[in-house]
Design an enzyme around this catalytic site. Structure first.
Site, PDB file in Angstrom:
ATOM      1  CB  CYS A 112     -16.191   2.306  -0.949  1.00 41.94           C
ATOM      2  SG  CYS A 112     -15.145   1.532  -2.180  1.00 41.94           S
ATOM      3  CG  HIS A 253     -16.480  -0.147   2.230  1.00 43.86           C
ATOM      4  ND1 HIS A 253     -17.275  -0.707   1.255  1.00 43.86           N
ATOM      5  CD2 HIS A 253     -15.242  -0.029   1.679  1.00 43.86           C
ATOM      6  CE1 HIS A 253     -16.553  -0.914   0.174  1.00 43.86           C
ATOM      7  NE2 HIS A 253     -15.318  -0.519   0.403  1.00 43.86           N
ATOM      8  CG  ASN A 283     -14.719  -3.211  -2.052  1.00 44.16           C
ATOM      9  OD1 ASN A 283     -15.805  -2.645  -2.180  1.00 44.16           O
ATOM     10  ND2 ASN A 283     -13.599  -2.553  -1.788  1.00 44.16           N
TER      11      ASN A 283
HETATM   12  N1  COA Z   1      -2.347 -13.250  -4.950  1.00 48.39           N
HETATM   13  C1  COA Z   1      -1.088 -13.560  -4.583  1.00 48.39           C
HETATM   14  N2  COA Z   1      -0.169 -12.616  -4.275  1.00 48.39           N
HETATM   15  C2  COA Z   1      -0.576 -11.344  -4.351  1.00 48.39           C
HETATM   16  C3  COA Z   1      -1.857 -10.952  -4.730  1.00 48.39           C
HETATM   17  C4  COA Z   1      -2.766 -11.977  -5.047  1.00 48.39           C
HETATM   18  N3  COA Z   1      -4.027 -11.732  -5.417  1.00 48.39           N
HETATM   19  N4  COA Z   1      -1.949  -9.608  -4.706  1.00 48.39           N
HETATM   20  C5  COA Z   1      -0.751  -9.155  -4.317  1.00 48.39           C
HETATM   21  N5  COA Z   1       0.084 -10.196  -4.122  1.00 48.39           N
HETATM   22  C6  COA Z   1       1.474 -10.163  -3.699  1.00 48.39           C
HETATM   23  C7  COA Z   1       2.160  -8.874  -4.038  1.00 48.39           C
HETATM   24  O1  COA Z   1       2.607  -8.878  -5.385  1.00 48.39           O
HETATM   25  C8  COA Z   1       3.311  -8.869  -3.055  1.00 48.39           C
HETATM   26  O2  COA Z   1       4.323  -9.690  -3.553  1.00 48.39           O
HETATM   27  P1  COA Z   1       5.856  -9.283  -3.384  1.00 48.39           P
HETATM   28  O3  COA Z   1       6.091  -9.247  -1.906  1.00 48.39           O
HETATM   29  O4  COA Z   1       6.564 -10.384  -4.098  1.00 48.39           O
HETATM   30  O5  COA Z   1       5.968  -7.941  -4.031  1.00 48.39           O
HETATM   31  C9  COA Z   1       2.717  -9.566  -1.834  1.00 48.39           C
HETATM   32  O6  COA Z   1       1.541 -10.258  -2.288  1.00 48.39           O
HETATM   33  C10 COA Z   1       2.311  -8.611  -0.724  1.00 48.39           C
HETATM   34  O7  COA Z   1       1.597  -7.556  -1.298  1.00 48.39           O
HETATM   35  P2  COA Z   1       1.020  -6.427  -0.406  1.00 48.39           P
HETATM   36  O8  COA Z   1       0.388  -5.392  -1.266  1.00 48.39           O
HETATM   37  O9  COA Z   1       2.042  -5.985   0.601  1.00 48.39           O
HETATM   38  O10 COA Z   1      -0.105  -7.228   0.392  1.00 48.39           O
HETATM   39  P3  COA Z   1      -0.995  -6.728   1.571  1.00 48.39           P
HETATM   40  O11 COA Z   1      -0.818  -7.605   2.724  1.00 48.39           O
HETATM   41  O12 COA Z   1      -0.879  -5.237   1.793  1.00 48.39           O
HETATM   42  O13 COA Z   1      -2.450  -6.993   1.006  1.00 48.39           O
HETATM   43  C11 COA Z   1      -4.306  -5.887  -0.042  1.00 48.39           C
HETATM   44  C12 COA Z   1      -2.879  -6.348  -0.184  1.00 48.39           C
HETATM   45  C13 COA Z   1      -4.740  -5.200  -1.326  1.00 48.39           C
HETATM   46  C14 COA Z   1      -5.195  -7.104   0.193  1.00 48.39           C
HETATM   47  C15 COA Z   1      -4.425  -4.934   1.163  1.00 48.39           C
HETATM   48  O14 COA Z   1      -3.437  -3.924   1.091  1.00 48.39           O
HETATM   49  C16 COA Z   1      -5.759  -4.286   1.239  1.00 48.39           C
HETATM   50  O15 COA Z   1      -6.784  -4.927   1.367  1.00 48.39           O
HETATM   51  N6  COA Z   1      -5.822  -2.935   1.209  1.00 48.39           N
HETATM   52  C17 COA Z   1      -7.055  -2.242   1.193  1.00 48.39           C
HETATM   53  C18 COA Z   1      -7.590  -2.229  -0.202  1.00 48.39           C
HETATM   54  C19 COA Z   1      -9.030  -1.856  -0.282  1.00 48.39           C
HETATM   55  O16 COA Z   1      -9.779  -2.110   0.602  1.00 48.39           O
HETATM   56  N7  COA Z   1      -9.390  -1.270  -1.408  1.00 48.39           N
HETATM   57  C20 COA Z   1     -10.718  -0.895  -1.680  1.00 48.39           C
HETATM   58  C21 COA Z   1     -10.925   0.530  -1.362  1.00 48.39           C
HETATM   59  S1  COA Z   1     -12.335   0.792  -0.490  1.00 48.39           S
END
Ligand code: COA
Length: 326
Positions: A112, A253, A283
């Site tokens: 990214c 980003h 993204n």
């Molecule tokens: N829909 C519904 N539930 C979802 C889901 C979706 N699309 N994706 C994950 N979940 C669930 C998980 O399974 C988890 O369930 P559980 O508690 O029963 O295990 C719950 O939601 C929480 O997951 P978690 O990973 O803690 O959520 P979060 O608040 O950290 O959000 C991201 C997840 C990926 C959105 C967040 O961590 C993020 O944006 N990180 C940065 C990623 C990024 O930018 N990547 C690109 C690199 S540049």
């Protein structure tokens, strides 16, 4: 040292719009979850166009907006994590498509951060006089490396391409640059390539199947992103001897609006200062910052003399940024 300016931008996204509701029919998710956790409402997905095709379309728009000819370009740098091939580089395919036959061409792998790394490298080539006119592209077909059954990742990404033209100038348009990487955190975001397979490896290695789809530790990336945005914004401002008040927009980003909210709070700046279009495109990795920049140009948000701060972060883990005077 020569001075450098950004003289044109362009972008291209596929026409196929995939909404959060569309995804909720494929995996166990909902518009409410995706919108509230990421800020993403929809994304564009390729119906067959590969990275070089989208990149070439964005490049032609940037060339037109800069008012130059393809043959004026002497450097093409293309940031992508989803090249058409290992060989030739996607930059070389673009060169042939747009007929920029006087250019040196190469791809960079900085996930990214690809667009900001590309702007940085092009600036160095122009400053030293090695090149005069550079085409920098960030382009991705992330849909081909996404696991469409994994709700943790398939809701986040989209396809698209963006380009910018940089050229020698009488006035300096690049006021500060920062860059870096932390390879020790590389496992937080992985898409695997071909493993070693030849007559000399073990049977286990020969039998090994590789899953190239994206695997991500979202929380690790989240923490890293907030940290580097704060740290590098402060560094860029100090280098350019200016304050956040002097910056019209921060163009980050576009990964997750909660990352931006968190960084904005810690920097003590309004979220309005950040230009976001991730609700429309999700993204698109190396393409996000360039797409946002071109979106701003198309919407007449930038005037001569405006200062903008670009900040990228992503797989590697990598980060980089620039302050540009428009
Ligand atoms: N829909 C519904 N539930 C979802 C889901 C979706 N699309 N994706 C994950 N979940 C669930 C998980 O399974 C988890 O369930 P559980 O508690 O029963 O295990 C719950 O939601 C929480 O997951 P978690 O990973 O803690 O959520 P979060 O608040 O950290 O959000 C991201 C997840 C990926 C959105 C967040 O961590 C993020 O944006 N990180 C940065 C990623 C990024 O930018 N990547 C690109 C690199 S540049």
């Amino acid at each position: 040292m020569n001075k450098v300016q950004v003289i044109g931008t362009g972008s291209y996204v596929p026409s196929k719009v995939v909404s959060n509701d569309d995804l909720s029919r494929m995996v166990d998710t909902s518009d409410e979850w995706i919108s509230s956790r990421t800020g993403i409402k929809e994304r564009r997905i390729s119906e067959g166009e590969d990275t070089s095709e989208m990149a070439s379309k964005a490049a032609m728009k940037a060339i037109e907006s800069a008012g130059i000819k393809p043959e004026d370009i002497d450097l093409i740098i293309l940031g992508t994590a989803t090249p058409d091939n290992f060989i030739p580089s996607t930059a070389c395919i673009v060169q042939s498509n747009i007929k920029a036959m006087n250019a040196m061409c190469f791809d960079i792998s900085a996930a990214c951060s690809g667009f900001v790394y590309g702007l940085d490298i092009a600036t160095q080539f122009i400053r030293t006089g090695s090149c005069k006119t550079a085409l920098v592209i960030g382009a991705e077909t992330l849909s081909k490396i996404i696991n469409w059954e994994d709700r943790n990742t398939c809701v986040l990404f989209g396809d698209g391409a963006a380009a910018a033209i940089l050229q020698t100038s009488d006035v300096e348009g690049i006021l500060a640059i920062c860059r870096g990487a932390d390879g020790s955190k590389g496992k937080a975001l992985v898409s695997s390539a071909i493993p070693v397979k030849n007559p000399y490896v073990s049977k286990e290695m020969l039998d090994k199947q590789v899953d190239a789809t994206v695997k991500m530790d979202g929380r690790e990336i989240f923490k890293f992103a907030v940290k580097v945005i704060i740290q590098e914004v402060e560094k860029l401002l100090a280098d350019a001897k200016c304050s956040l008040d002097d910056i019209k927009y921060i163009v980050p980003h576009q990964a997750n609006s909660r990352i931006i909210d968190s960084a904005a709070k810690k920097l003590g700046v309004s979220e309005e200062k950040f230009y976001l279009d991730l609700d429309k495109f999700g993204n698109t990795s190396a393409a996000t910052i360039g797409i946002a920049l071109d979106d701003m140009v198309q919407n007449n948000l930038l005037e001569h003399g405006d200062k903008i701060l670009l900040i990228g972060f992503g797989g590697g883990l990598t980060y980089g940024g620039l302050i540009i005077e428009w």
